[in-house]
Design an enzyme around this catalytic site. Structure first.
Site, mmCIF file in Angstrom:
data_model
loop_
_atom_site.group_PDB
_atom_site.id
_atom_site.type_symbol
_atom_site.label_atom_id
_atom_site.label_comp_id
_atom_site.label_asym_id
_atom_site.label_seq_id
_atom_site.Cartn_x
_atom_site.Cartn_y
_atom_site.Cartn_z
ATOM 1 N N ASP A 223 -62.631 -57.215 24.259
ATOM 2 C CA ASP A 223 -63.287 -56.361 23.099
ATOM 3 C C ASP A 223 -62.677 -55.734 21.908
ATOM 4 O OD1 ASP A 223 -66.207 -55.539 21.751
ATOM 5 O OD2 ASP A 223 -64.742 -54.718 21.344
ATOM 6 N N HIS B 192 -65.863 -59.404 5.535
ATOM 7 C CA HIS B 192 -66.126 -59.403 6.560
ATOM 8 C C HIS B 192 -64.930 -60.545 6.606
ATOM 9 C CE1 HIS B 192 -69.525 -57.895 7.847
ATOM 10 N NE2 HIS B 192 -70.399 -57.455 6.333
ATOM 11 N N ASP C 191 -63.310 -62.440 9.718
ATOM 12 C CA ASP C 191 -63.545 -63.705 10.148
ATOM 13 C C ASP C 191 -62.425 -64.154 11.368
ATOM 14 O OD1 ASP C 191 -65.725 -63.747 10.510
ATOM 15 O OD2 ASP C 191 -65.758 -65.003 8.200
ATOM 16 N N GLU D 268 -67.719 -59.876 18.013
ATOM 17 C CA GLU D 268 -66.315 -59.274 18.508
ATOM 18 C C GLU D 268 -65.749 -59.161 20.238
ATOM 19 O OE1 GLU D 268 -67.741 -55.296 18.541
ATOM 20 O OE2 GLU D 268 -67.877 -57.059 17.469
#
Length: 254
Positions: free
Chosen positions: A129, A142, A146, A172
C-alpha cells in the site's frame, strides 16, 4: 481455426495439382498432335505458353470458387480470435497501470493456491500500500496520483521474477503473488521492493519527491481459502502501517 487453415492448405494443394495436370496434359497434346495426323508447326516455346495460358484459365475460376471463400473465412476467424483475446486481456488488466486488475490477480492467486496445494509447494503473497497516498491526491491532484500509481506499478512489475505476479488490488493497494517461495525468501524479495521504492524520486508535476510503501507478507497454508489467506495479508499490512509505515511485516498463518 486450425481446421480452416488446414482446409485452405488442402484446397490450395488440390488446385495446384489440377493446374499442373492441365499444364502437362496440354503440353503433351500440343507435342503429339503431328503424330495424330494434325498439322502443328509451333515451336516448343509456343506450346509451353499455350499450356500455361490454359492452366491459368482453369486456375482462376477454381481459386475464386474454392480458395477465396476459405481464405476469407480464415481471415474472419482470425480477426474474431484476436478480438476475443483482446477483450479477455482488457477484462483482467487495469487500464491505468497496465498490470492486472483485481479480477486478474485474484484469478492468478487462486491458480497459484491450487498449484501449491496440489504439488505441496510453498506460496507467499504480499499486500503493498502506498503511504499517505490521499495526501498526494489532495496536494498535487489526481493526475499526479495517477502518475505515482503507474510508476510504482511499473517498478513492482520490473522487480519481480518470471513466475511472480502483481496486480492492482484496489485504489493504491497492490497484491503480489510469489509462487514456489517461502515466507523468509518472500519477505526478502518484497523488502528489496520497499527499499527500491523509497529510493526513487517520483514526478508529481510541480516537483519530484520520495515516497514509501508498506507491505504485509504471509505464506499460504494448505487448506486455507482465499478469504483466510487475504485476511492474514491484510493484518500484516495493518501492522506495517501501525508500526510507522515504510515497513515490511510478515505474518504466519495459524
Amino acid at each position: 481455426m486450425k481446421e480452416t487453415r488446414s482446409e485452405a492448405l488442402s484446397a490450395g494443394r488440390a488446385v495446384l495439382a489440377i493446374v499442373l495436370i492441365a499444364f502437362f496434359v496440354e503440353l503433351l497434346i500440343m507435342q503429339f498432335l503431328p503424330y495424330l495426323g494434325y498439322a502443328h508447326h509451333d515451336t516448343l516455346l509456343f506450346s509451353i505458353l499455350d499450356a500455361a495460358i490454359l492452366s491459368l484459365v482453369i486456375a482462376l475460376p477454381i481459386y475464386w470458387l474454392v480458395l477465396s471463400p476459405i481464405n476469407q473465412e480464415y481471415v474472419k476467424r482470425l480477426k474474431a480470435e484476436d478480438q476475443a483475446e483482446e477483450m479477455t486481456h482488457m477484462a483482467i488488466t487495469d487500464p491505468l497501470t497496465r498490470i492486472m486488475n483485481r479480477r486478474g490477480i485474484t484469478v492468478g492467486l487462486l491458480d497459484a493456491m491450487a498449484q501449491a496445494e496440489r504439488y505441496h509447494m510453498p506460496l507467499t503473497i504480499a499486500m503493498a500500500d502506498i503511504d499517505h497516498f490521499k495526501e498526494i491526491n489532495d496536494t498535487f491532484g489526481h493526475q499526479a496520483g495517477d502518475r505515482v500509481l503507474k510508476d510504482i506499478a511499473a517498478l513492482l512489475a520490473d522487480a519481480l521474477r518470471m513466475p511472480d505476479k502483481v496486480g492492482r488490488y484496489g485504489g493504491e493497494e497492490f497484491l503480489i503473488v510469489l509462487p514456489h517461495t517461502g515466507l523468509v525468501p518472500g519477505r526478502k524479495i518484497v523488502e528489496r521492493i520497499r527499499a527500491s521504492v523509497s529510493k526513487t524520486s517520483f514526478d508529481l508535476g510541480a516537483k519530484k519527491t520520495r515516497l514509501t510503501i508498506s507491505i504485509g507478507v504471509t505464506q499460504f497454508k494448505p487448506g486455507e481459502d482465499l478469504e483466510q489467506l487475504m485476511s492474514h495479508a491484510d493484518r500484516a499490512l495493518y501492522d506495517a502501517k501501525k508500526g510507522g509505515r515504510n515497513l515490511v511485516v510478515a505474518r504466519k498463518s495459524r
